[in-house]
Design an enzyme around this catalytic site. Structure first.
Site, PDB file in Angstrom:
ATOM      1  N   ASP A  11       0.815  -1.220   0.000  1.00  0.00           N
ATOM      2  CA  ASP A  11       0.000   0.000   0.000  1.00  0.00           C
ATOM      3  C   ASP A  11       0.851   1.274   0.000  1.00  0.00           C
ATOM      4  OD1 ASP A  11      -2.432   1.395   0.031  1.00  0.00           O
ATOM      5  OD2 ASP A  11      -2.441   1.517   2.224  1.00  0.00           O
ATOM      6  N   HIS A  48       2.348   3.145  -9.014  1.00  0.00           N
ATOM      7  CA  HIS A  48       2.101   1.707  -9.198  1.00  0.00           C
ATOM      8  C   HIS A  48       3.267   1.055  -9.923  1.00  0.00           C
ATOM      9  CE1 HIS A  48      -1.756   2.139  -7.441  1.00  0.00           C
ATOM     10  NE2 HIS A  48      -2.298   2.806  -8.450  1.00  0.00           N
ATOM     11  N   LEU A  79      10.699 -20.511  -3.660  1.00  0.00           N
ATOM     12  CA  LEU A  79       9.684 -19.659  -3.035  1.00  0.00           C
ATOM     13  C   LEU A  79       8.293 -19.912  -3.619  1.00  0.00           C
ATOM     14  CD1 LEU A  79       9.137 -17.074  -1.200  1.00  0.00           C
ATOM     15  CD2 LEU A  79       9.355 -15.766  -3.321  1.00  0.00           C
TER      16      LEU A  79
HETATM   17  C1  IPE Z   1      -5.342  -2.624   0.074  1.00  0.00           C
HETATM   18  O1  IPE Z   1      -5.050  -1.289  -0.137  1.00  0.00           O
HETATM   19  C2  IPE Z   1      -5.321  -3.367  -1.218  1.00  0.00           C
HETATM   20  C3  IPE Z   1      -4.007  -3.511  -1.846  1.00  0.00           C
HETATM   21  C4  IPE Z   1      -2.876  -3.064  -1.397  1.00  0.00           C
HETATM   22  C5  IPE Z   1      -4.013  -4.227  -3.075  1.00  0.00           C
HETATM   23  P1  IPE Z   1      -6.192  -0.191  -0.316  1.00  0.00           P
HETATM   24  O2  IPE Z   1      -5.492   1.098  -0.491  1.00  0.00           O
HETATM   25  O3  IPE Z   1      -7.138  -0.613  -1.359  1.00  0.00           O
HETATM   26  O4  IPE Z   1      -6.923  -0.287   1.100  1.00  0.00           O
HETATM   27  P2  IPE Z   1      -7.798   0.795   1.874  1.00  0.00           P
HETATM   28  O5  IPE Z   1      -8.805   1.320   0.907  1.00  0.00           O
HETATM   29  O6  IPE Z   1      -6.853   1.843   2.332  1.00  0.00           O
HETATM   30  O7  IPE Z   1      -8.392   0.042   3.015  1.00  0.00           O
HETATM   31  C1  IPE Z   2      -1.664   0.148  -3.315  1.00  0.00           C
HETATM   32  O1  IPE Z   2      -1.423   1.522  -3.383  1.00  0.00           O
HETATM   33  C2  IPE Z   2      -1.915  -0.467  -4.673  1.00  0.00           C
HETATM   34  C3  IPE Z   2      -3.308  -0.891  -4.893  1.00  0.00           C
HETATM   35  C4  IPE Z   2      -4.270  -0.817  -4.028  1.00  0.00           C
HETATM   36  C5  IPE Z   2      -3.621  -1.422  -6.186  1.00  0.00           C
HETATM   37  P1  IPE Z   2      -2.614   2.562  -3.375  1.00  0.00           P
HETATM   38  O2  IPE Z   2      -3.041   2.807  -4.779  1.00  0.00           O
HETATM   39  O3  IPE Z   2      -3.688   2.155  -2.446  1.00  0.00           O
HETATM   40  O4  IPE Z   2      -1.869   3.857  -2.828  1.00  0.00           O
HETATM   41  P2  IPE Z   2      -2.464   4.895  -1.798  1.00  0.00           P
HETATM   42  O5  IPE Z   2      -2.871   4.121  -0.581  1.00  0.00           O
HETATM   43  O6  IPE Z   2      -3.612   5.559  -2.454  1.00  0.00           O
HETATM   44  O7  IPE Z   2      -1.321   5.805  -1.511  1.00  0.00           O
HETATM   45 MG    MG Z   3      -4.105   2.475  -0.477  1.00  0.00          MG
END
Ligand code: IPE
Ligand code: IPE
Ligand code: MG
Length: 249
Positions: A28, A45, A139
């Site tokens: 995240d 990403h 792994l």
């Molecule tokens: C969780 O992150 C999902 C992934 C990292 C793939 P999100 O950014 O979607 O989660 P919330 O919305 O903060 O809970």
């Molecule tokens: C995690 O990073 C990747 C996915 C959920 C696909 P985010 O896209 O949630 O990044 P933030 O949390 O908005 O910074």
């Molecule tokens: Mg996020």
């Protein structure tokens, strides 16, 4: 296994050779990482995928048995179309380009989640990757794509109900083991260590059942900044904890 470091080398790095068997990571913070640099979220990403490559490699090197990475949740479809499309394009690129490298490193890759919701190209690239690497002994890499615990559990419950209805399963025989066998993670050990970089302190529907007794480590680094050193810090933190599983030590 293809562990690179000897016990002595791990100890020299401040790690115990007693590694968590199964590590789960909620990748995240990509979007905020990009925003802080004045870039569009998509570039975050992309940076996240780079980090993923390194963490997979390092997991092999230090002798982690299974690694589950949360790449896309069942709730992430709620994001703007543009972002979902950009993520999909990255997944396609990753599963097209990266499988040979994973295979060369003896990694066995599977997806957790219903990948048929992505385009057939992506779904097929994932299937091909899983097929190609299925006999590898290094792994065990699980990439969670359109994954959500609630979905996973609902699907398992339906399949059990179906068997009971057909008469092929007796309701007395339903236990955690049987349920476990119907989850995407069947055959894998439960999660020992769950890491969430990115600053949030929640599980966001990731491996709720499998992480019942996992040690949780939250860090404020955004995922693209989660270096191998930070990863080792999280493992060191894990190795300091006392796991009691409800008993006494
Ligand atoms: C969780 O992150 C999902 C992934 C990292 C793939 P999100 O950014 O979607 O989660 P919330 O919305 O903060 O809970
Ligand atoms: C995690 O990073 C990747 C996915 C959920 C696909 P985010 O896209 O949630 O990044 P933030 O949390 O908005 O910074
Ligand atoms: Mg996020």
């Amino acid at each position: 296994m293809m562990r690179k470091y000897t016990d002595e080398e791990l100890i020299a790095r401040g790690l115990s050779p007693d590694m968590p068997k199964h590590v789960a990571i909620i990748m995240d913070g990509n979007g905020r990482w990009a925003k802080e640099r004045g870039m569009i979220r998509t570039l975050g990403h992309r940076a996240g995928i780079e980090r993923m490559r390194e963490i997979i490699r390092h997991s092999s090197d230090i002798g982690v048995e299974a690694l589950s990475l949360y790449a896309f949740s069942t709730e992430n479809w709620k994001r703007p179309k543009f972002e979902v499309a950009a993520l999909s394009a990255l997944f396609l690129e990753y599963f097209t380009k990266e499988i040979d490298e994973l295979h060369a490193n003896n990694v066995r890759m599977i997806a957790l989640g219903d990948t048929t919701k992505f385009s057939p190209e992506i779904h097929n690239a994932i299937l091909r990757g899983a097929e190609k690497t299925k006999h590898n002994t290094g792994l065990k890499l699980n990439v969670a794509l359109n994954y959500g615990s609630r979905d996973e559990i609902t699907t398992a419950v339906k399949s059990i109900a179906c068997d009971v209805k057909n008469g092929t399963l007796d309701d007395d025989d339903i236990n955690y083991e049987l349920i476990s066998d119907r989850l995407y993670t069947k055959g894998l050990p439960d999660i020992d260590l769950l890491i969430r970089p990115g600053g949030e302190r929640r599980l966001s529907n990731f491996l709720l059942m499998q992480a019942a007794y996992a040690e949780l480590v939250f860090t404020d680094d955004y995922w693209p900044d989660f270096t191998n050193e930070k990863y080792e810090e999280a493992i060191k933190e894990f190795q300091k904890r006392t796991r009691r599983y409800g008993g006494l030590k």
